[in-house]
Design a protein around this motif. Structure first.
Motif, PDB file in Angstrom:
ATOM      1  N   GLU A  57       0.814  -1.210   0.000  1.00 16.69           N
ATOM      2  CA  GLU A  57       0.000   0.000   0.000  1.00 16.69           C
ATOM      3  C   GLU A  57       0.847   1.259   0.000  1.00 16.69           C
ATOM      4  OE1 GLU A  57      -3.272   0.798  -0.087  1.00 16.69           O
ATOM      5  OE2 GLU A  57      -3.767  -1.286  -0.495  1.00 16.69           O
ATOM      6  N   ALA A  58       2.111   1.159   0.424  1.00 10.50           N
ATOM      7  CA  ALA A  58       2.921   2.370   0.602  1.00 10.50           C
ATOM      8  C   ALA A  58       4.379   2.146   0.246  1.00 10.50           C
ATOM      9  CB  ALA A  58       2.800   2.872   2.043  1.00 10.50           C
ATOM     10  N   GLU A  59       4.654   2.042  -1.045  1.00 10.37           N
ATOM     11  CA  GLU A  59       6.040   1.984  -1.516  1.00 10.37           C
ATOM     12  C   GLU A  59       6.500   3.404  -1.822  1.00 10.37           C
ATOM     13  OE1 GLU A  59       8.212  -0.739  -1.787  1.00 10.37           O
ATOM     14  OE2 GLU A  59       6.585  -1.383  -0.492  1.00 10.37           O
ATOM     15  N   GLU A  60       7.767   3.690  -1.595  1.00  9.93           N
ATOM     16  CA  GLU A  60       8.271   5.040  -1.802  1.00  9.93           C
ATOM     17  C   GLU A  60       9.279   5.086  -2.941  1.00  9.93           C
ATOM     18  OE1 GLU A  60       9.576   7.036   1.759  1.00  9.93           O
ATOM     19  OE2 GLU A  60       8.129   5.910   2.949  1.00  9.93           O
ATOM     20  N   ALA A  61       9.160   6.131  -3.759  1.00  4.36           N
ATOM     21  CA  ALA A  61      10.080   6.361  -4.867  1.00  4.36           C
ATOM     22  C   ALA A  61      10.384   7.856  -4.937  1.00  4.36           C
ATOM     23  CB  ALA A  61       9.495   5.877  -6.183  1.00  4.36           C
ATOM     24  N   THR A  62      11.597   8.179  -5.369  1.00  2.12           N
ATOM     25  CA  THR A  62      12.009   9.570  -5.544  1.00  2.12           C
ATOM     26  C   THR A  62      12.390   9.775  -7.005  1.00  2.12           C
ATOM     27  OG1 THR A  62      12.881   9.619  -3.294  1.00  2.12           O
ATOM     28  CG2 THR A  62      13.619  11.354  -4.782  1.00  2.12           C
ATOM     29  N   PHE A  63      11.777  10.778  -7.626  1.00  3.68           N
ATOM     30  CA  PHE A  63      12.065  11.130  -9.009  1.00  3.68           C
ATOM     31  C   PHE A  63      12.855  12.427  -9.006  1.00  3.68           C
ATOM     32  CE2 PHE A  63       8.627   8.254  -9.355  1.00  3.68           C
ATOM     33  CZ  PHE A  63       8.602   7.760 -10.635  1.00  3.68           C
ATOM     34  N   HIS A  64      13.983  12.451  -9.693  1.00  3.18           N
ATOM     35  CA  HIS A  64      14.803  13.659  -9.811  1.00  3.18           C
ATOM     36  C   HIS A  64      14.470  14.315 -11.151  1.00  3.18           C
ATOM     37  CE1 HIS A  64      17.256  12.432  -6.361  1.00  3.18           C
ATOM     38  NE2 HIS A  64      17.037  11.213  -6.819  1.00  3.18           N
ATOM     39  N   THR A  65      13.686  15.392 -11.103  1.00  3.08           N
ATOM     40  CA  THR A  65      13.218  16.036 -12.326  1.00  3.08           C
ATOM     41  C   THR A  65      14.089  17.233 -12.705  1.00  3.08           C
ATOM     42  OG1 THR A  65      11.696  17.457 -11.116  1.00  3.08           O
ATOM     43  CG2 THR A  65      10.832  15.365 -11.910  1.00  3.08           C
ATOM     44  N   LYS A  66      14.109  17.507 -13.998  1.00  2.00           N
ATOM     45  CA  LYS A  66      14.769  18.716 -14.505  1.00  2.00           C
ATOM     46  C   LYS A  66      13.764  19.844 -14.408  1.00  2.00           C
ATOM     47  CE  LYS A  66      17.632  16.499 -18.010  1.00  2.00           C
ATOM     48  NZ  LYS A  66      17.876  16.397 -19.452  1.00  2.00           N
ATOM     49  N   GLY A  67      14.128  20.926 -13.774  1.00  2.73           N
ATOM     50  CA  GLY A  67      13.208  22.051 -13.679  1.00  2.73           C
ATOM     51  C   GLY A  67      12.075  21.775 -12.711  1.00  2.73           C
ATOM     52  N   PHE A  68      11.102  22.673 -12.694  1.00  2.46           N
ATOM     53  CA  PHE A  68       9.977  22.567 -11.774  1.00  2.46           C
ATOM     54  C   PHE A  68       8.759  21.987 -12.474  1.00  2.46           C
ATOM     55  CE2 PHE A  68       6.044  24.299 -10.009  1.00  2.46           C
ATOM     56  CZ  PHE A  68       6.152  23.858  -8.701  1.00  2.46           C
TER      57      PHE A  68
END
Length: 95
Positions: A57-68
Motif C-alpha cells: 500500500e505504501a512503496e516510496e520512490a524519488t524522481f529527480h526532475t529537470k526544472g519545476f
C-alpha cells in the motif's frame, strides 16, 4: 512519491517496476535528470525492493526532475501512463 502495487502487478519484479516507471515518465513527457557515467539512466530511487508476489500500500520512490513541475501535474501525467494495479497515493515536496 508514495504508490501502491496491487492485483496482477504484485507479480512484477523490482527491475521491471523500475523500467515501468522510467517508461511511464518518458511517455508522460516528464523530464528526469540522467545519471552520469558509462550507462546513463533516469534518476529514480526506490526506498526498498519488494519481493515478487507481495502487494503493498505504501512503496516510496524519488524522481529527480529537470526544472519545476507541480505535484498535481506530475501526479496526473504519471498516473495516466501507469497500468492498472499501480496507483499513486501521495506526492511529497521537492528537496
Amino acid at each position: 512519491m508514495v504508490f501502491s502495487k496491487k492485483g496482477g502487478m504484485k507479480f512484477i519484479s523490482h527491475l521491471d517496476l523500475v523500467r515501468l516507471f522510467q517508461r511511464a515518465a518518458r511517455r508522460a513527457q516528464i523530464s528526469l535528470v540522467i545519471s552520469q557515467g558509462f550507462s546513463p539512466r533516469p534518476k529514480i530511487s526506490f526506498k526498498r525492493a519488494l519481493k515478487l508476489g507481495v502487494e503493498s500500500e505504501a512503496e516510496e520512490a524519488t524522481f529527480h526532475t529537470k526544472g519545476f513541475i507541480s505535484k498535481e501535474d506530475f501526479g496526473k501525467r504519471l498516473q495516466a501512463q501507469l497500468p492498472e494495479g499501480i496507483t499513486i497515493r501521495k506526492i511529497g515536496e521537492t528537496i
